[in-house]
Design an enzyme around this catalytic site. Sequence first.
Site, mmCIF file in Angstrom:
data_model
loop_
_atom_site.group_PDB
_atom_site.id
_atom_site.type_symbol
_atom_site.label_atom_id
_atom_site.label_comp_id
_atom_site.label_asym_id
_atom_site.label_seq_id
_atom_site.Cartn_x
_atom_site.Cartn_y
_atom_site.Cartn_z
ATOM 1 N N CYS A 132 0.841 -1.202 0.000
ATOM 2 C CA CYS A 132 0.000 0.000 0.000
ATOM 3 C C CYS A 132 0.874 1.248 0.000
ATOM 4 C CB CYS A 132 -0.928 -0.005 1.213
ATOM 5 S SG CYS A 132 -1.912 1.499 1.380
ATOM 6 N N CYS A 135 -0.381 4.066 2.270
ATOM 7 C CA CYS A 135 -0.160 3.818 3.696
ATOM 8 C C CYS A 135 1.284 4.106 4.106
ATOM 9 C CB CYS A 135 -0.467 2.359 4.033
ATOM 10 S SG CYS A 135 -2.077 1.772 3.516
ATOM 11 N N ASP A 136 2.237 3.754 3.244
ATOM 12 C CA ASP A 136 3.636 3.703 3.676
ATOM 13 C C ASP A 136 4.587 4.628 2.927
ATOM 14 O OD1 ASP A 136 2.938 1.706 5.504
ATOM 15 O OD2 ASP A 136 3.207 0.132 4.008
#
Length: 306
Positions: A132, A135-136
Amino acid sequence: MKYDVIIIGAGPAGLSAGLYASRATLNTLIIEKAVVGGQITTTTEIENYPGASEVTGPELVDKMKEQCLNFGAKIINDEVLSVEKKDDGLFYVKANKDEYIAKSCIIASGSSPRELGIKGEREYRGMGVSYCATCDAMFFTGFEVCVVGGGDTALKEAIYLTKFAKKVTIIHRRDEFRGGKSWEKKARENEKIHFLLSHEPVEIIGENGMVTAIKLKNKKTGEIYDYKTDGVFMFVGHNPNSDLVKNMVEVDENGYIITDDSLQTSIKGLFVAGDVRKKSLRQVVTAASDGAICATGAEEFIDELN
């Protein structure tokens, strides 16, 4: 409490089903084990949802959720363990916290990112291996990362990663991409993005608990070598979350649930919406469409019971 319809999953498919079911005055319960919205909550920009351009995934989800609640749907957080239709014709949905009963059931459990299955992938998940970008990505600000995949998702996420990383290398095992030409054009025009086509990942390499390189095989020459990177983002497809019912209904060779035109399975009253079912296109708009069709089918099914 007995519901008219229980919806398992609160992604776009489940929320759309919840909206249509509750708007039809059906007593509706939506069960989500994780985050309401599912994978769409990790999408920073949605360009192809009709009438909702320049909207983020979380913004679209918030509107969908609000609509469901406004029409009376109930959304709870629980993990469903099993689904069974008993002799009394009702569906019994057993979860961690409770057991729920309904006249009909809609499976909208979506799919999960597929692992590549190479050495080091699981070992370094969360320590340089990610599925993701939204997300990261921020954790890789100023670093060099690789993106594995050749579809739209890989291209989009690579472009997004350039907002943070100083270099993004897209690794794809074929000579050409499977994604849309518009996304490929954007990627090729981005000076931060580099390409390694006809290359296959062999192993994730790390040191002191963090990724330091990815071992690659050149499919044309057979050469195997280490390519320095600080992170690897995997976008090689998804697996359907169909375990709850795959032994009850017909599924294809990949585990996607097969339905009829009304999205009903071979079990009467059990419908399927979104990425977990066999279909040709998996997008937010088709998930929402599936949800509406399922809810309408559930309403008709319940009417026939009365």
